[in-house]
Design a protein around this motif. Structure first.
Motif: not given
Ligand SMILES: [Zn+2]
Length: 147
Positions: A18-30
């Motif tokens: 899984x990739x987080x574009x622009x690093x706004x979100x991270x694994x906490x959102x998954x």
């Protein structure tokens, strides 16, 4: 914080990258990941899940909503589909386990290098194109978005 990470699916048989574009979100959102083997009983009609050829990416929408203003969308409107298609939480490749397939396919082509160098170069050249065509044919979400 990483730009991408690998997550095992609910049944543990497969792994998605899984990739987080622009690093706004991270694994906490998954919240959860389901592969085609374990997505059978997953409900389709909700805003927190993205479906892609049997794979399901489930997001924690509470986490996503807190970042909505940074994403440029209102907290009421944001859906997992939107987040995926906008590239904020998406696959690293076109498909969830691209890294695995890629390695296997590359290994196959590399075998050619030992016996037929010309065929090897040709195969490498055609490889990327063939992959794209196949992914389009299979109807992966990322290919549909780009069309
Ligand atoms: Zn699974």
């Amino acid at each position: 914080m990483c730009q991408s990470y690998r997550k095992d699916c609910a049944c543990g048989h497969n792994t998605g990258e899984i990739f987080f574009g622009k690093m706004v979100l991270d694994e906490q959102s998954v919240e959860q990941l389901y592969c085609p083997e374990c997505s059978q009983d997953v409900k389709t009609d909700c805003d927190n899940r993205v479906w892609d050829n049997g794979w399901v990416l489930e997001l924690d929408m509470d986490v996503v909503r807190t970042q909505a203003s940074i994403l440029g969308v209102s907290p009421q409107e944001v859906t997992a589909d939107w987040v995926f298609d906008a590239g904020y939480v998406t696959w690293v490749g076109i498909i969830p386990d691209d890294y695995k397939q890629k390695a296997q396919e590359r290994a196959e082509i590399l075998k050619l290098a030992k016996t037929d160098l010309l065929a090897y170069y040709q195969a490498m050249k055609e490889w990327g194109l063939k992959r794209e065509k196949r992914f389009t044919r299979e109807g992966w979400r990322k290919m549909r978005v780009h069309i």
